[in-house]
Motif scaffolding. Structure first.
Motif, mmCIF file in Angstrom:
data_model
loop_
_atom_site.group_PDB
_atom_site.id
_atom_site.type_symbol
_atom_site.label_atom_id
_atom_site.label_comp_id
_atom_site.label_asym_id
_atom_site.label_seq_id
_atom_site.Cartn_x
_atom_site.Cartn_y
_atom_site.Cartn_z
ATOM 1 N N ASN A 26 -2.056 -6.922 -5.705
ATOM 2 C CA ASN A 26 -0.578 -6.888 -6.078
ATOM 3 C C ASN A 26 0.193 -7.893 -6.530
ATOM 4 O O ASN A 26 0.899 -7.986 -7.263
ATOM 5 C CB ASN A 26 -0.103 -6.354 -4.706
ATOM 6 N N ASP A 27 -0.181 -9.165 -5.978
ATOM 7 C CA ASP A 27 0.405 -10.713 -6.105
ATOM 8 C C ASP A 27 0.183 -10.891 -7.476
ATOM 9 O O ASP A 27 0.880 -11.341 -8.493
ATOM 10 C CB ASP A 27 0.057 -11.573 -5.362
ATOM 11 N N ILE A 35 1.597 -6.800 -15.060
ATOM 12 C CA ILE A 35 0.699 -5.922 -15.250
ATOM 13 C C ILE A 35 0.809 -4.787 -14.216
ATOM 14 O O ILE A 35 0.648 -4.784 -13.190
ATOM 15 C CB ILE A 35 -0.944 -6.408 -15.072
ATOM 16 N N PRO A 36 1.068 -3.452 -15.046
ATOM 17 C CA PRO A 36 0.945 -2.220 -14.129
ATOM 18 C C PRO A 36 -0.240 -1.819 -13.353
ATOM 19 O O PRO A 36 -1.264 -2.376 -13.731
ATOM 20 C CB PRO A 36 1.497 -1.226 -14.917
ATOM 21 N N TRP A 37 -0.139 -1.571 -11.996
ATOM 22 C CA TRP A 37 -1.445 -1.226 -11.266
ATOM 23 C C TRP A 37 -1.224 0.128 -10.472
ATOM 24 O O TRP A 37 0.147 0.298 -10.006
ATOM 25 C CB TRP A 37 -1.998 -2.458 -10.580
ATOM 26 N N ILE A 38 -2.275 0.664 -9.986
ATOM 27 C CA ILE A 38 -1.929 1.955 -9.369
ATOM 28 C C ILE A 38 -2.826 1.798 -8.287
ATOM 29 O O ILE A 38 -4.265 1.899 -8.203
ATOM 30 C CB ILE A 38 -2.647 3.253 -10.228
ATOM 31 N N PHE A 39 -2.390 1.894 -6.858
ATOM 32 C CA PHE A 39 -2.676 1.847 -5.536
ATOM 33 C C PHE A 39 -3.620 3.338 -5.322
ATOM 34 O O PHE A 39 -2.887 4.338 -5.540
ATOM 35 C CB PHE A 39 -1.880 1.706 -4.713
ATOM 36 N N SER A 62 6.551 -11.351 -2.840
ATOM 37 C CA SER A 62 5.510 -10.889 -4.136
ATOM 38 C C SER A 62 6.144 -10.516 -5.185
ATOM 39 O O SER A 62 5.733 -11.012 -6.213
ATOM 40 C CB SER A 62 4.596 -9.772 -3.430
ATOM 41 N N CYS A 63 7.439 -9.807 -5.029
ATOM 42 C CA CYS A 63 7.907 -9.340 -6.306
ATOM 43 C C CYS A 63 9.525 -9.807 -6.434
ATOM 44 O O CYS A 63 10.371 -9.200 -7.266
ATOM 45 C CB CYS A 63 7.878 -7.613 -6.312
ATOM 46 N N GLY A 64 10.056 -10.403 -5.265
ATOM 47 C CA GLY A 64 11.553 -10.410 -5.143
ATOM 48 C C GLY A 64 11.851 -11.979 -6.463
ATOM 49 O O GLY A 64 11.017 -12.407 -7.035
#
Length: 340
Positions: free
Chosen positions: A135-136, A143-147, A243-245
């Motif tokens: 995620n980080d 980069i897009p990622w799929i959980f 992580s995304c803020g």
């Protein structure tokens, strides 16, 4: 690229010839080659993704053959590394695409090298330590990622687009601990296949640049009880998420947030310490582990677990001792298999 090979996919209007060409130019990283990873890898290989990088630290065991479809009895007899066996099988399915395989334990350092020139990451792991690293790194590198996750007859999936959707840290805030795993609660193959269906469909949308059709919701289901839930989680995106803020620090790429391992001198044992001190419910864990047929013993301070030739001890603070080995990768695999 032989377009006739993909003729039925090209006939699907949202993809067409242009989408197929885009797909052939893309690079996908799949981390984990168990049930989810093998099925996703095969689907994308048959679909004609240009480059596929596959990663796993483990080798093939007999219990894998019930649901991990790229492997054979010969692989289990030889204890072939999953990444090696999967790559061989995938190349025999589609020799036109590039397959790169790595037999490694994913760390932030390894991950930094693996994500170079990657267009999409598929999560096929079995623990949240690695997922939070993914995620980080995905957010950091945009980069897009799929959980994806499954156990028993239950599964869930969510597509994370950096700076647009909530990230996994937003949704979880802290790494969950103490839940069931496939080795303690079992799994049926259709549940994994259903997760793969959701992951690979979203992957095709991203790889053919049809992002406007992404689901945008977290989906969860239980095939046995016939329940399906699609949850709108857009409001869970946090402006101050580490992580995304706006001032992201990517905490799960730092040493402090990583699992610590140490070989105990003269004891043929590996100690594993989680990133943060935990309060494990040893009683609940004992109930889960007894379902595996292993021997479970507890006292107020620790739980001892023996299955086959493997013996492990876990303390209330989450620290564990994996006995009978000095192999850190093997110890981490056993820890996540039974205690994750």
């Amino acid at each position: 690229m032989r377009m006739e090979r993909y003729s039925r996919q090209i006939l699907f209007t949202p993809i067409g010839e242009e989408g197929q060409r885009k797909l052939a130019e893309k690079h996908v990283l799949i981390i984990g080659l168990g049930t989810l990873g093998t099925q996703s890898a095969e689907m994308l290989t048959r679909a004609g993704v240009g480059k596929l990088t596959i990663v796993d630290r483990d080798y093939i065991e007999w219990s894998n053959l019930q649901r991990q479809q790229l492997y054979t009895e010969e692989d289990a007899k030889n204890r072939t590394p999953k990444a090696i066996a999967a790559a061989k099988r995938l190349r025999s399915i589609n020799s036109e695409i590039e397959i790169v395989s790595h037999v490694v334990d994913v760390t932030p350092e390894e991950l930094e090298n693996l994500v170079i020139e990657v267009d999409l990451i598929l999560d096929a792991t079995d623990n949240f330590d690695i997922r939070m690293m993914i995620n980080d790194m995905a957010i950091k590198q945009q980069i897009p990622w799929i959980f994806g996750s499954c156990v028993g007859s239950y599964g869930m999936s969510f597509t994370i687009i950096p700076h647009e959707t909530p990230c996994l840290h937003c949704l979880l805030e802290t790494v969950p601990i103490g839940g069931p795993t496939c080795d303690t609660a079992g799994i049926i193959s259709p549940a994994a296949s259903q997760v793969v269906v959701h992951q690979t469909t979203e992957a095709l949308k991203i790889l053919t640049e049809n992002e406007q059709h992404l689901r945008g919701k977290l989906i969860s289901f239980d095939l046995w009880t016939n329940q399906v839930v699609q949850m709108n989680v857009a409001s869970m995106k946090k402006a101050d998420c580490p992580s995304c803020g706006s001032e992201a620090t990517y905490p799960y790429l730092s040493f402090d947030e990583q699992m610590k391992t140490a070989i105990l001198c003269g004891r043929q044992s590996v100690q594993i310490r989680p990133p943060k001190k935990q309060e494990r419910d040893l009683g609940e864990l004992a109930v889960q582990l007894k379902k595996t047929g292993g021997k479970v013993e507890t006292n107020p301070f620790l739980l001892s677990y023996t299955i086959g030739d493997e013996r492990m001890v876990i303390f209330k603070d989450g620290r564990a001792l994996i006995h009978g080995t000095n192999d850190i990768d093997k110890a981490r695999t056993l820890y996540h298999r039974y205690f994750s």
